[in-house]
Enzyme design. Structure first.
Site, PDB file in Angstrom:
ATOM      1  N   GLU A   1       0.852  -1.205   0.000  1.00  0.00           N
ATOM      2  CA  GLU A   1       0.000   0.000   0.000  1.00  0.00           C
ATOM      3  C   GLU A   1       0.880   1.244   0.000  1.00  0.00           C
ATOM      4  O   GLU A   1       2.071   1.154   0.317  1.00  0.00           O
ATOM      5  CB  GLU A   1      -0.911  -0.023   1.234  1.00  0.00           C
ATOM      6  CG  GLU A   1      -0.149   0.200   2.513  1.00  0.00           C
ATOM      7  CD  GLU A   1      -0.802  -0.407   3.741  1.00  0.00           C
ATOM      8  OE1 GLU A   1      -1.539  -1.397   3.624  1.00  0.00           O
ATOM      9  OE2 GLU A   1      -0.543   0.128   4.835  1.00  0.00           O
TER      10      GLU A   1
ATOM     11  N   LYS B   1       2.855   4.615   0.961  1.00  0.00           N
ATOM     12  CA  LYS B   1       3.408   5.175   2.197  1.00  0.00           C
ATOM     13  C   LYS B   1       3.095   6.669   2.156  1.00  0.00           C
ATOM     14  O   LYS B   1       3.677   7.415   1.360  1.00  0.00           O
ATOM     15  CB  LYS B   1       4.919   4.924   2.258  1.00  0.00           C
ATOM     16  CG  LYS B   1       5.543   5.439   3.541  1.00  0.00           C
ATOM     17  CD  LYS B   1       6.994   5.004   3.633  1.00  0.00           C
ATOM     18  CE  LYS B   1       7.626   5.395   4.948  1.00  0.00           C
ATOM     19  NZ  LYS B   1       7.494   6.800   5.303  1.00  0.00           N
TER      20      LYS B   1
ATOM     21  N   ASP C   1       2.876  10.517   3.102  1.00  0.00           N
ATOM     22  CA  ASP C   1       3.843  11.419   3.701  1.00  0.00           C
ATOM     23  C   ASP C   1       3.105  12.498   4.483  1.00  0.00           C
ATOM     24  O   ASP C   1       2.730  13.535   3.940  1.00  0.00           O
ATOM     25  CB  ASP C   1       4.689  12.050   2.575  1.00  0.00           C
ATOM     26  CG  ASP C   1       5.991  12.579   3.117  1.00  0.00           C
ATOM     27  OD1 ASP C   1       6.278  12.338   4.302  1.00  0.00           O
ATOM     28  OD2 ASP C   1       6.716  13.233   2.350  1.00  0.00           O
TER      29      ASP C   1
ATOM     30  N   TYR D   1      -4.061   2.930   8.392  1.00  0.00           N
ATOM     31  CA  TYR D   1      -3.434   1.772   7.741  1.00  0.00           C
ATOM     32  C   TYR D   1      -3.016   0.645   8.671  1.00  0.00           C
ATOM     33  O   TYR D   1      -2.305  -0.255   8.263  1.00  0.00           O
ATOM     34  CB  TYR D   1      -2.227   2.227   6.936  1.00  0.00           C
ATOM     35  CG  TYR D   1      -1.318   3.191   7.657  1.00  0.00           C
ATOM     36  CD1 TYR D   1      -0.658   2.821   8.805  1.00  0.00           C
ATOM     37  CD2 TYR D   1      -1.150   4.498   7.178  1.00  0.00           C
ATOM     38  CE1 TYR D   1       0.157   3.703   9.473  1.00  0.00           C
ATOM     39  CE2 TYR D   1      -0.333   5.395   7.850  1.00  0.00           C
ATOM     40  CZ  TYR D   1       0.310   4.985   8.995  1.00  0.00           C
ATOM     41  OH  TYR D   1       1.117   5.860   9.655  1.00  0.00           O
TER      42      TYR D   1
ATOM     43  N   LYS E   1      11.314   3.063  -0.254  1.00  0.00           N
ATOM     44  CA  LYS E   1      11.313   4.516  -0.420  1.00  0.00           C
ATOM     45  C   LYS E   1      11.584   4.906  -1.883  1.00  0.00           C
ATOM     46  O   LYS E   1      12.488   4.378  -2.507  1.00  0.00           O
ATOM     47  CB  LYS E   1      12.403   5.144   0.469  1.00  0.00           C
ATOM     48  CG  LYS E   1      12.177   4.947   1.954  1.00  0.00           C
ATOM     49  CD  LYS E   1      11.115   5.878   2.522  1.00  0.00           C
ATOM     50  CE  LYS E   1      11.588   7.287   2.675  1.00  0.00           C
ATOM     51  NZ  LYS E   1      12.093   7.645   3.965  1.00  0.00           N
TER      52      LYS E   1
ATOM     53  N   CYS F   1      13.268  49.909  -7.541  1.00  0.00           N
ATOM     54  CA  CYS F   1      12.618  48.899  -8.387  1.00  0.00           C
ATOM     55  C   CYS F   1      13.526  48.513  -9.567  1.00  0.00           C
ATOM     56  O   CYS F   1      13.957  49.393 -10.322  1.00  0.00           O
ATOM     57  CB  CYS F   1      11.287  49.444  -8.915  1.00  0.00           C
ATOM     58  SG  CYS F   1      10.503  48.348 -10.104  1.00  0.00           S
TER      59      CYS F   1
ATOM     60  N   CYS G   1      11.500  49.928 -12.891  1.00  0.00           N
ATOM     61  CA  CYS G   1      11.251  51.337 -13.209  1.00  0.00           C
ATOM     62  C   CYS G   1      12.070  52.285 -12.340  1.00  0.00           C
ATOM     63  O   CYS G   1      11.949  53.501 -12.457  1.00  0.00           O
ATOM     64  CB  CYS G   1       9.759  51.646 -13.079  1.00  0.00           C
ATOM     65  SG  CYS G   1       9.204  51.607 -11.366  1.00  0.00           S
TER      66      CYS G   1
ATOM     67  N   CYS H   1       7.228  48.123  -5.077  1.00  0.00           N
ATOM     68  CA  CYS H   1       7.308  49.281  -5.957  1.00  0.00           C
ATOM     69  C   CYS H   1       5.880  49.790  -6.031  1.00  0.00           C
ATOM     70  O   CYS H   1       4.976  49.047  -6.418  1.00  0.00           O
ATOM     71  CB  CYS H   1       7.795  48.840  -7.338  1.00  0.00           C
ATOM     72  SG  CYS H   1       7.470  50.068  -8.602  1.00  0.00           S
TER      73      CYS H   1
ATOM     74  N   CYS I   1       4.264  51.057 -13.356  1.00  0.00           N
ATOM     75  CA  CYS I   1       5.536  50.330 -13.518  1.00  0.00           C
ATOM     76  C   CYS I   1       5.300  49.252 -14.585  1.00  0.00           C
ATOM     77  O   CYS I   1       4.388  48.428 -14.449  1.00  0.00           O
ATOM     78  CB  CYS I   1       5.923  49.699 -12.181  1.00  0.00           C
ATOM     79  SG  CYS I   1       7.249  48.499 -12.292  1.00  0.00           S
TER      80      CYS I   1
HETATM   81  S1  IVH Z   1       2.743   0.952   9.018  1.00  0.00           S
HETATM   82  C1  IVH Z   1       3.583  -0.872  13.065  1.00  0.00           C
HETATM   83  N1  IVH Z   1       1.757   1.904   6.786  1.00  0.00           N
HETATM   84  O1  IVH Z   1       5.687   5.932   7.779  1.00  0.00           O
HETATM   85  C2  IVH Z   1       3.015  -0.103  11.928  1.00  0.00           C
HETATM   86  N2  IVH Z   1       3.165   3.331   8.077  1.00  0.00           N
HETATM   87  O2  IVH Z   1       8.570   5.934   8.029  1.00  0.00           O
HETATM   88  C3  IVH Z   1       4.010   0.804  11.321  1.00  0.00           C
HETATM   89  N3  IVH Z   1       3.449   5.581   7.128  1.00  0.00           N
HETATM   90  O3  IVH Z   1       5.761   5.841  11.290  1.00  0.00           O
HETATM   91  C4  IVH Z   1       3.489   1.756  10.356  1.00  0.00           C
HETATM   92  N4  IVH Z   1       2.163   5.275   5.353  1.00  0.00           N
HETATM   93  O4  IVH Z   1       3.898   7.234  10.114  1.00  0.00           O
HETATM   94  C5  IVH Z   1       2.535   2.160   7.848  1.00  0.00           C
HETATM   95  N5  IVH Z   1       0.783   2.615   4.787  1.00  0.00           N
HETATM   96  C6  IVH Z   1       1.553   2.869   5.855  1.00  0.00           C
HETATM   97  C7  IVH Z   1       2.180   4.115   6.059  1.00  0.00           C
HETATM   98  C8  IVH Z   1       2.986   4.302   7.178  1.00  0.00           C
HETATM   99  C9  IVH Z   1       2.932   6.141   6.029  1.00  0.00           C
HETATM  100  C10 IVH Z   1       4.357   6.285   8.043  1.00  0.00           C
HETATM  101  C11 IVH Z   1       4.140   5.991   9.519  1.00  0.00           C
HETATM  102  C12 IVH Z   1       5.463   5.440   9.991  1.00  0.00           C
HETATM  103  C13 IVH Z   1       6.405   6.039   8.980  1.00  0.00           C
HETATM  104  C14 IVH Z   1       7.718   5.307   8.930  1.00  0.00           C
END
Ligand code: IVH
Length: 698
Positions: A133, A135, A137, A246, A342, A436, A439, A454, A459
């Site tokens: 799934e 990740k 941010d 999640y 990542k 400026c 001008c 300005c 201008c």
């Molecule tokens: S699982 C024990 N699933 O990424 C469960 N984390 O870099 C651990 N994060 O601290 C987390 N998307 O804040 C999980 N689909 C996802 C996530 C996720 C973002 C974050 C989470 C974690 C950080 C680690």
């Protein structure tokens, strides 16, 4: 805590450890602990990372590895024995039911293959299933539901104790305040997730900040975590945060209740939550049996990361079966049954070569950093806005500095900070101009403002910038009247000002050269079409200081004709929602100026719409809630993903096919069977792209 000399030494020590390691394990471990503690402090306490993620992870792995080899050297104080620290003192602290761990990181196929091998060893089976799934941010969060009601929301904090931000969490509409958990036999549950901000919402918020003379936030992650810790929940509500959940970290069953079947796998548990109304990645999750398929999916997904509504910095791969997860367990830092893959970093270092000063449409002088071109996320970055003089001073930037540059997704690039430790002493101060650059009028600065301005209304750069803004996509949307054409027509004396757009001498344009028959017709058509734009767009297009798209909508919905503003004073304007004295004063000043009234009169004479047909109607963020949409055919006005995001941002949802549940079908060119089916059903509203835009905007 650390002196500047300490910082410099530890930074060098970290770089050195990445290249060569001391022979003695005692020495190696001691050095690693020192730099990791320092890096944690920079990251969690100072919010000012000293190392790139990859570098930090490499050092952490070195430490884990060496401690594994020499277990007698492990102490309770090693960074491997805890999660990193950092708590704000503004919210009450609470303990998590289960410690909130981090994730181990991988960066390539080889790392993932290694991880898969270890997983199968630990689980003692060849038959593992992986759930993959996004990740997200953002800022991580823990939610507790007691007897079906949201009882507590807490930040991660140091992993053991977090900050109680329940009042703020309750403002996030994606998070249910109650759910039918008791019916399922579950009396308490702790759910983990991420607080995120929709990219569109983030961009709109930044636009607003820029319009108000503030510097924009660097990325959606900072915006989400900053907002979560605002002390005023009403302000949090306005920011339109979102959430994705999640992980179920803990649950309690009612006496005698049977465990819901879905709670046997990660996939099942997130589907279960989703069906109960929780925002989970139920639709984005994929299950694979082989790591090679996981790897292929990771590569494929990375290609599309920009088309998602939320910022995503990787994928998370989790062992699907909960019994297997339990068997595999966790370290004090991360679960062994999950890993992050990542994506390529969107940060890079470059050199600050020079600073140029640009004049904006309302006269603000914006410093722009010219940097050594550097590729970030597939784009070569060479110019980065520095917004205003305060930003330069706060960051203590100097010409010749090595700078850390970030570009998150579609977000504009941003200088995070100079790497002061790399200075040679040759760097030069950035001198802000007093006059400026266009001008040569003397620049002025108001007391409560960050920008030098300005104030010469004629201008030339400002006149041109005002016209470019007027014609831009989010304003009057006059296609083909972009920067280059405006500049050219202005220089030739054929386009003196905004009202002049509707009074162009086309014969002279044709004589100019460079404009073919077809491009003239296109321009004429686009100008003609723009006359019918709704009033909020016109108000935004006029470029009134501090009036962004949202404020323009508020203003437009308060009147039947723009001329009414001639009689409004600051007090009356300030009665409108979200309009404070600063914006109100700017609006009054704008409509008081004879030159602006003249422009509006000429626009009206040319046939530009000055009226509001939908007076009193205002779109709120949840206006489309409960409404369902589907897009079909080739869309020419916008990207499908953007349009879907717009619907979702306003609380609507997207369906996968035409059914009796569908409210709106938006059709582009060459729409086929879906359109036919919708017509047959007879219950679906069929919209053109333009009609959809009108619906969304009004
Ligand atoms: S699982 C024990 N699933 O990424 C469960 N984390 O870099 C651990 N994060 O601290 C987390 N998307 O804040 C999980 N689909 C996802 C996530 C996720 C973002 C974050 C989470 C974690 C950080 C680690």
């Amino acid at each position: 805590m650390y002196t500047q000399q300490d910082e410099q030494r530890l930074y060098e020590q970290a770089k050195q450890l990445l290249k060569t390691q001391p022979d003695s394990p005692e020495e190696h471990i001691a050095q690693l602990r020192e730099v990791i503690n320092y890096a944690d402090w920079k990251y969690y306490v100072q919010s000012d990372p000293a190392l790139a993620d990859v570098e930090y992870d490499t050092l952490f792995k070195q430490l884990n590895h060496t401690e594994d080899k020499y277990p007698e050297l492990v102490t309770a104080y090693s960074p491997t024995q805890r999660v990193a620290q950092g708590l704000s003192e503004r919210f009450p602290t609470v303990s998590h039911l289960v410690p909130m761990l981090s994730l181990d990181n991988t960066y390539n196929a080889e790392d993932l293959t290694d991880w898969d091998r270890k997983c199968r060893e630990l689980a003692e089976t060849e038959e593992l299933e992986y759930c993959v799934e996004p990740k997200y941010d953002g800022a991580s969060i823990s939610l507790i539901y007691d007897n079906g009601s949201l009882a507590r929301g807490a930040t991660r904090g140091d992993g053991v104790m977090g900050e109680d931000v329940t009042a703020n969490i309750r403002q996030i509409k994606a998070i249910p305040l109650s759910a039918a958990l008791v019916k399922q036999g579950v009396t308490q549950v702790e759910i983990r997730g991420e607080i995120v901000i929709h990219k569109n919402v983030f961009e709109a918020y930044n636009k607003q900040r820029i319009a108000e003379g503030l510097s924009p936030l660097a990325n959606p992650r900072n915006a989400a975590s900053g907002t979560l810790r605002i002390l005023d929940p009403a302000e949090v509500k306005k920011r339109g945060l979102n959430a994705i959940l999640y992980h179920i970290s803990d649950y309690t069953l009612a006496d005698g209740a049977e465990r819901p079947k879905q709670l046997g796998t990660h996939y099942g548990s997130l589907r279960w939550l989703y069906d109960l109304g929780f925002p989970t990645p139920a639709k984005e999750m994929k299950v694979f049996k082989h790591i090679d398929d996981v790897i292929a999916y990771c590569h494929e997904f990375e290609e599309q990361r920009d088309s998602l509504a939320f910022e995503v910095d990787g994928l998370v791969i989790k062992v699907n079966d909960f019994a297997m997860q339990d068997k595999m367990g966790m370290t004090s830092h991360h679960p062994r049954w999950a890993v992050a893959y990542k994506f390529k970093a969107r940060q890079a270092t470059s050199k600050l070569l020079d600073v140029e000063f640009q004049v904006g449409r309302v006269g603000a002088i914006t410093p722009v950093a010219k940097i050594e071109p550097v590729p970030i996320g597939g784009v070569t970055v060479k110019s980065v806005s520095l917004f205003n003089e305060d930003v330069i001073r706060e960051k203590d930037l100097r010409i010749g500095d090595t700078v850390l540059v970030e570009r998150a997704g579609d977000v504009i690039p941003y200088i995070v900070k100079p790497l002061a430790e790399l200075r040679t002493g040759e760097e030069k101060e950035i001198i802000f101009p007093t006059h400026c650059p266009a001008c040569n009028s003397e620049l002025e600065k108001q007391q409560d403002e960050a920008a030098w301005r300005c104030i010469n209304i004629v201008c030339p750069v400002q006149v041109v910038e005002r016209m470019i803004h007027f014609a831009s996509k989010d304003a009057m949307d006059i296609r083909s009247l972009g920067g280059a054409n405006v500049q050219k027509l202005y220089e030739k004396g054929l386009l003196p000002d905004i009202a002049g757009i509707y009074n162009i001498d086309w014969n002279k344009v044709k004589e100019l050269g460079g404009f073919g028959e077809k491009s003239v017709t296109n321009l004429q058509e686009a100008i003609e079409l723009s006359k019918k734009q709704p009033l909020n767009r016109l108000i935004y297009a006029l470029g009134i200081r501090h009036v962004g798209e949202t404020t323009a909508k508020t203003l437009a919905s308060a009147v039947a004709n723009i001329n009414e503003f001639y009689d409004w004073d600051v007090e009356k304007l300030a009665t409108l929602e979200d309009i404070g004295p600063k914006v109100a004063t700017s609006v009054v000043d704008f409509f008081a100026r004879e030159q602006n009234r003249e422009t509006i009169r000429k626009l009206g004479e040319a046939g530009v719409n000055l009226e509001n047909e939908h007076r009193g109607e205002q779109m709120t963020s949840g206006e489309l809630s409960g409404k369902t949409f589907l897009f079909t055919g080739t869309l020419s006005h916008f990207k499908r993903s953007d349009a879907e995001a717009m619907v979702e941002a306003k609380g609507g949802s997207i369906l996968g096919g035409v059914s009796s549940k569908l409210n709106y079908l938006v059709v582009g060119e060459d729409a086929g069977s879906k359109l036919e089916k919708a017509k047959k059903l007879g219950t679906v509203n069929i919209l053109t792209e333009q009609e959809f835009l009108t619906l969304i905007e009004q």
